[in-house]
Scaffold this active site. Structure first.
Site, short mmCIF file in Angstrom:
data_model
loop_
_atom_site.label_atom_id
_atom_site.label_comp_id
_atom_site.label_asym_id
_atom_site.label_seq_id
_atom_site.Cartn_x
_atom_site.Cartn_y
_atom_site.Cartn_z
N GLN A 114 38.32 38.72 33.14
CA GLN A 114 37.04 39.01 33.79
C GLN A 114 36.06 39.74 32.86
O GLN A 114 34.87 39.42 32.83
CB GLN A 114 37.28 39.80 35.06
CG GLN A 114 36.12 39.74 36.01
CD GLN A 114 36.56 40.09 37.43
OE1 GLN A 114 36.67 41.25 37.78
NE2 GLN A 114 36.81 39.08 38.23
N HIS A 165 33.44 47.45 30.09
CA HIS A 165 32.70 46.23 30.39
C HIS A 165 31.78 45.80 29.25
O HIS A 165 30.95 44.92 29.43
CB HIS A 165 31.85 46.40 31.65
CG HIS A 165 32.64 46.54 32.92
ND1 HIS A 165 33.37 47.66 33.22
CD2 HIS A 165 32.82 45.69 33.96
CE1 HIS A 165 33.95 47.50 34.41
NE2 HIS A 165 33.64 46.32 34.87
N ALA A 207 46.27 40.36 37.95
CA ALA A 207 47.22 40.79 36.93
C ALA A 207 47.03 39.95 35.67
O ALA A 207 47.34 38.76 35.67
CB ALA A 207 48.65 40.66 37.44
N GLU A 208 46.54 40.59 34.63
CA GLU A 208 46.24 39.83 33.41
C GLU A 208 47.51 39.38 32.69
O GLU A 208 47.56 38.28 32.13
CB GLU A 208 45.36 40.66 32.46
CG GLU A 208 43.92 40.84 32.95
CD GLU A 208 43.77 41.81 34.11
OE1 GLU A 208 44.73 42.56 34.39
OE2 GLU A 208 42.69 41.83 34.75
C1 LIG Z 1 42.77 45.41 34.62
C2 LIG Z 1 41.55 45.03 35.38
N1 LIG Z 1 41.31 43.73 35.64
C3 LIG Z 1 40.20 43.34 36.28
C4 LIG Z 1 39.28 44.27 36.69
C5 LIG Z 1 38.02 43.83 37.40
N2 LIG Z 1 38.04 44.28 38.79
C6 LIG Z 1 37.41 45.41 39.16
S1 LIG Z 1 37.69 45.79 40.74
C7 LIG Z 1 38.63 44.41 40.99
C8 LIG Z 1 39.25 44.18 42.33
C9 LIG Z 1 40.07 45.36 42.77
O1 LIG Z 1 40.59 45.15 44.04
P1 LIG Z 1 41.44 46.25 44.79
O2 LIG Z 1 42.52 46.77 43.90
O3 LIG Z 1 41.86 45.67 46.07
O4 LIG Z 1 40.44 47.47 45.02
P2 LIG Z 1 39.02 47.48 45.75
O5 LIG Z 1 37.99 47.22 44.68
O6 LIG Z 1 39.03 46.48 46.83
O7 LIG Z 1 38.87 48.88 46.25
C10 LIG Z 1 38.70 43.66 39.81
C11 LIG Z 1 39.40 42.38 39.66
C12 LIG Z 1 39.55 45.62 36.39
N3 LIG Z 1 38.71 46.60 36.74
N4 LIG Z 1 40.68 45.98 35.73
#
Ligand SMILES: Cc1ncc(C[n+]2csc(CCOP(=O)(O)OP(=O)(O)O)c2C)c(N)n1
Lengths: 368, 345
Positions: B103, B150, B80-81
Site C-alpha cells: 500500500q 508514507h 499482512a505484507e
Molecule cells: C504494515 C501496514 N500495512 C498497511 C498499512 C496501511 N493501513 C493503514 S490502516 C489500515 C487498516 C487497519 O485496519 P484495522 O487494523 O482494522 O484498524 P482500523 O484502522 O480499522 O482502526 C491499513 C491497511 C499500515 N498502516 N501498516
C-alpha cells in the site's frame, strides 16, 4: 457481553454477572465523567475532520463511533498501567490526560511523535504507531519488563502494574500480533490485548481477516478471552477492569474483543461509500454509544442542565483546539537532525551544518 | 485458468478494445491500463494486495480490475505484507504470475524477509529449475505531505539484494509499458511507482514501447553537466536543467528507469561527453543507489571527468514530518547548487 441494551436499558445476564461487581466501583460522578469524555472527544473528532477539510491537517483519523470502547477501557486502567495505542485512540489519550492538540500536531505534520510518554501528566499513554500491529509486541515487551522488575503481582491492585495494547481487526492478520500473543502467553505477561473490532480495515471487511469471532483466537494461544459490546461503555469498563486486574495478579495475558463500528471514513482520504452499504452504516448509527449512554443517564434522572453543560464544554473544547491548531508553527529544521541518534553522529552534524549554511545562502545571506 | 480455482468464468476481459494511438493520461490511469492489458494477455496474471479489489487500491491504480476479472484474479488480501508476498511466492510456484501491491513504501518491511530471503533466492536455491515471475508494486517517495511511513524511498535495500530486479518509471508512458514488461519478466521485479508523479498527465503511446525495461535513457541533451536520477527526481532534474539553461549552462539529463540492473551505457557515454556528473535521489544518501552510480561513473569515465561525481539526496535522517519535507527533498535549487559546485572545479 453487555449491560446496556441499544436503547440504554440496564440489565445483568448470566454472561455479564461475573463482571457486575466491577461496576460497583463507579459513582454517579464517574458515569457522568464517561458521558462527558465521550462527548468531548466526539466534538474534537468532528472539529478535527473540519480542520483537515480546510487544509489545516494532512490527514484526519476519526474515532467517531468507537468512544465507548475507548473511554470505558481507558477508565478501567489504573494510573500505574501503561497503554499502547494504535492511531485511532484519541479518547483513550484524552482519558489518560494527554493534550489532544498533540494528536493534531502529528496529523498536521509538525512531529512524528507528539507527546512524551514518560511525562507523568501523559498518563503512561505511549506514542501512536502507524505500522499495523507493531505496538502489540512493544506492549508485550513492556509488560515482560514490569514482570521482570517485580512491579506486578505483589498482591496490591493499587500499585501492581499492567499493560494494555490497542489494535484493530485488520491488525490481527499481521504476524506481529500473533507473535505478541505467543510471547505474552509464553512469558505470562501482565497484559491486556484490547482489540477494537470496528468491522473494517479500510475497505476490507473483518470476514476477510477471520472466519471465527476474533476473541477465540486467544484459545489457540492459551490466552483467556472475551467478547464485549464495545458500544456499551459500562460493559467496556467492567470487562477491562476485570481482565486488567487478572493480568496484574499473575494470571497472564488476556484478550478482549470489543465489537464496535467505524462510523466515519477510515481517514479523510477514504470514501467508504465505495465498499459498504448505507443500511449497514444506519444499523450501527442506531447503536451509537453516546446516545445509548445518554438514554441510560436520563433513566437515572440526570438533569437536562448536565447535558447542556457537557454540550457547552464540548463546543469550547473544539473551538479551543481549532485556535491552537491554527497557531501551530512549522518546526525548525533541527528537529530533523537532532534526535536521530541519542549520541552525536558526524555525518548528521555535517549535513545539518551544510543545510543551515545552504538555507542561509538561499535566503540572501552569505553563500558557502 | 487452473482447475483449482473456483471462479472459472472470470478468466478476464469484458471484451473491451485495448487502447490505441496516443492518449494524455495520469500515471495511475496508465498503470491501470498496463495492468489490465497484462491480465488480458495472460490468464495466469493475478493481483494481490490490501484494498486493491473492492476499493480499487488507495491510489485507485487497480480500479475496475476486480469487477472485470473477478475475485479469483484480483484478491483483496488479509492485512499482512509477509502473507501477501509469501503466498504470492507459492502461487508463482504453481505457475501463476502474481502482481502484489504494497500500500505504501513504509509498509513493505513486514514483507522484507519473504522478499529478500525467499523470493530473491528461490531461483538460485533451485539451481535455475524454478523461476519467480512476481512483480511487487510499491508506491514510493515524498512530496505528498503525508504522515510517517508514507513518503519513503526504500529502493536501495532491494537493488542491493541479489536476485531481485528493480525499476521505476518516471512518466505515464513508461509506467504503461514497464509494468507489462515487468510482469512478462521471469524474475521478481520490484516496481517502484513515484507517487508524486501519479496524477500529472503525460502522453501514453499505446502503439509501441519506446525502450526495453532495463534501459536507461537520455531525456534531455546538453553538453556541460550530466544529471542522473530516477522516478520523481527526473522531473526535478528537468526543472533544474531549464533553470540552468536560462543561465547559459547546458545540462544533459539521464533517466535511469532501471535500478537493478543499471544500464550504464547512456550514463557513461553522457559523462564522457560532459565531463561532469551529479547523481540525485530522494532517498537518504549513505550506501544508496546514488552512491553506487557515482562510484561506477568514476570507475568507467575517470579520464573524462573534470570534477568529482557529486551526489544530491535526502539527508541521512528518517523522512521528516511533512512540514519539513521541503527541506529534506532535493529540489531544483539543491541540484543547481551541485551543478555550480561541479562547474567550479
Ligand atoms: C504494515 C501496514 N500495512 C498497511 C498499512 C496501511 N493501513 C493503514 S490502516 C489500515 C487498516 C487497519 O485496519 P484495522 O487494523 O482494522 O484498524 P482500523 O484502522 O480499522 O482502526 C491499513 C491497511 C499500515 N498502516 N501498516
Amino acid at each position: 457481553m453487555q449491560f446496556l441494551s441499544t436503547d440504554g436499558v440496564f440489565s445483568v445476564s448470566e454472561q455479564s454477572e461475573q463482571y457486575a461487581p466491577y461496576l460497583e466501583r463507579l459513582t454517579e460522578a464517574d458515569h457522568r465523567r464517561f458521558y462527558r469524555d465521550m462527548s468531548v472527544v466526539r466534538a474534537f473528532d468532528v472539529e478535527s475532520a473540519n480542520l483537515q477539510r480546510q487544509g489545516q491537517l494532512a490527514l484526519w483519523v476519526p474515532s467517531f463511533g468507537q468512544e465507548a470502547a475507548q473511554v470505558g477501557s481507558a477508565h478501567a486502567a489504573r494510573p500505574q498501567d501503561h497503554l499502547f495505542p494504535s492511531y485511532r485512540e484519541h479518547a483513550v489519550g484524552f482519558v489518560r490526560g494527554i493534550d489532544l492538540l498533540n494528536v493534531l500536531r502529528l496529523l498536521r505534520g509538525v512531529t512524528h511523535g507528539g507527546w512524551d510518554p514518560k511525562d507523568p501528566t501523559n498518563g503512561n499513554f505511549h506514542l501512536y504507531t502507524l505500522v499495523i500491529g507493531s505496538q502489540t509486541l512493544h506492549a508485550t515487551g513492556y509488560a515482560l519488563g514490569q514482570k521482570l522488575d517485580g512491579r506486578t503481582n505483589t498482591g496490591n491492585h493499587e500499585t501492581d502494574e499492567a499493560t494494555m495494547v490497542y489494535f484493530g481487526d485488520g491488525a490481527t492478520s499481521q504476524g506481529d500480533v500473533s507473535e505478541a500473543l505467543v510471547f505474552a502467553s509464553s512469558y505470562q505477561t501482565p497484559q491486556v490485548f484490547f482489540l477494537q473490532n470496528n468491522h473494517w480495515a479500510i475497505s476490507v471487511p473483518v470476514t476477510t481477516q477471520s472466519r471465527t469471532p476474533l476473541h477465540r483466537r486467544g484459545d489457540g494461544f492459551g490466552v483467556p478471552n472475551v467478547q464485549v459490546d464495545g458500544n456499551d461503555v459500562l460493559a467496556s469498563f467492567a470487562v477491562t477492569a476485570k481482565h486488567l486486574d487478572d493480568a496484574r495478579s499473575g494470571q497472564g495475558p488476556q484478550l478482549i474483543e470489543a465489537l464496535t463500528y467505524r462510523i466515519g471514513a477510515h481517514t479523510t482520504s477514504d470514501d467508504p461509500t465505495k465498499y459498504r452499504t448505507q443500511e449497514e452504516l444506519d444499523s450501527w448509527v442506531a447503536k451509537d454509544p453516546i446516545a445509548r449512554f445518554e438514554a441510560y443517564l436520563r433513566s437515572q434522572n440526570a438533569p437536562q442542565s448536565f447535558f447542556d453543560d457537557v454540550d457547552a464544554e464540548a463546543k469550547d473544547f473544539a473551538s479551543d483546539i481549532r485556535c491552537r491548531t491554527l497557531a501551530l508553527e512549522t518546526p525548525d529544521m533541527s528537529l530533523m537532525f537532532d534526535h536521530v541518534y541519542s549520541e552525536p553522529h558526524p555525518l548528521l552534524e555535517e549535513q545539518k551544518a551544510w543545510l543551515a549554511q545552504y538555507e542561509n545562502s538561499m535566503n540572501g545571506g552569505e553563500s558557502a | 485458468m487452473s482447475d483449482t480455482m473456483t471462479n472459472t468464468q472470470a478468466t478476464g476481459g469484458d471484451g473491451a478494445e485495448a487502447p490505441r494511438g496516443v492518449e494524455n493520461l495520469p500515471m495511475v490511469k496508465a498503470l491501470n491500463a498496463g495492468l489490465r492489458q497484462a491480465m488480458l494477455d495472460d490468464p495466469r496474471v493475478l493481483m494481490m494486495g490490501e484494498d486493491i479489489g473492492r476499493l480499487g487500491g488507495v491510489f485507485r491504480v487497480t480500479e475496475g480490475l476486480q469487477p472485470e476479472f473477478g475475485t479469483d484474479r484480483v484478491l483483496d488480501t488479509p492485512l499482512a505484507e509477509s502473507g501477501i508476498i509469501g503466498t504470492a511466492i507459492g502461487l508463482a510456484m504453481h505457475g501463476f504470475r502474481p502482481v502484489c501491491e504494497i500500500q505504501f513504501d513504509g509498509f513493505i518491511y513486514p514483507g522484507f524477509d519473504q522478499i529478500t530471503s525467499q523470493l530473491a533466492k528461490l531461483t538460485n536455491r533451485h539451481e535455475g529449475q524454478l523461476s519467480m515471475p512476481l512483480v511487487i508494486r510499491v508506491p514510493y517517495g515524498g512530496h505528498i505531505g503525508a504522515v510517517e511511513h508514507h513518503q519513503e524511498s526504500p529502493e536501495a535495500y532491494f537493488a542491493h539484494t541479489p536476485g531481485l530486479r528493480a525499476v521505476s518509471p518516471s512518466t505515464p508512458n513508461d509506467a504503461y509499458w514497464m509494468i507489462q514488461e515487468a510482469i512478462a519478466s521471469n524474475d521478481p521485479v520490484m516496481f517502484f511507482e513515484p507517487k508524486s508523479r501519479y496524477w500529472p498527465k503525460g502522453e501514453v503511446d499505446f502503439s509501441s514501447s519506446a525502450v526495453p525495461l532495463h534501459a536507461s535513457r537520455v531525456v534531455r541533451t546538453g553538453t556541460d553537466v550530466t544529471l542522473v536520477g530516477h522516478g520523481a527526481m527526473v522531473t526535478v532534474l528537468l526543472q533544474a536543467a531549464e533553470l540552468a539553461a536560462a543561465e547559459g549552462t547546458s545540462v544533459e539529463v539521464v533517466d535511469l528507469r532501471s535500478l537493478s540492473p543499471v544500464d550504464y551505457g547512456p550514463v557513461v557515454e553522457s559523462v564522457r561527453k560532459t565531463g561532469r556528473a551529479v547523481v540525485a535521489q530522494e532517498a537518504s544518501g549513505f550506501a544508496s543507489i546514488g552512491s553506487e552510480i557515482a562510484a561506477t561513473i568514476t570507475e568507467r569515465a575517470f579520464y573524462s571527468l573534470e570534477a568529482p561525481v557529486l551526489r544530491v539526496s535526502g539527508f541521512d535522517t528518517p523522512f521528516p514530518p511533512a512540514k519539513l519535507e521541503g527541506l529534506f527533498l532535493p529540489d531544483a535549487d539543491r541540484i543547481l547548487e551541485a551543478v555550480d559546485r561541479s562547474l567550479a572545479y
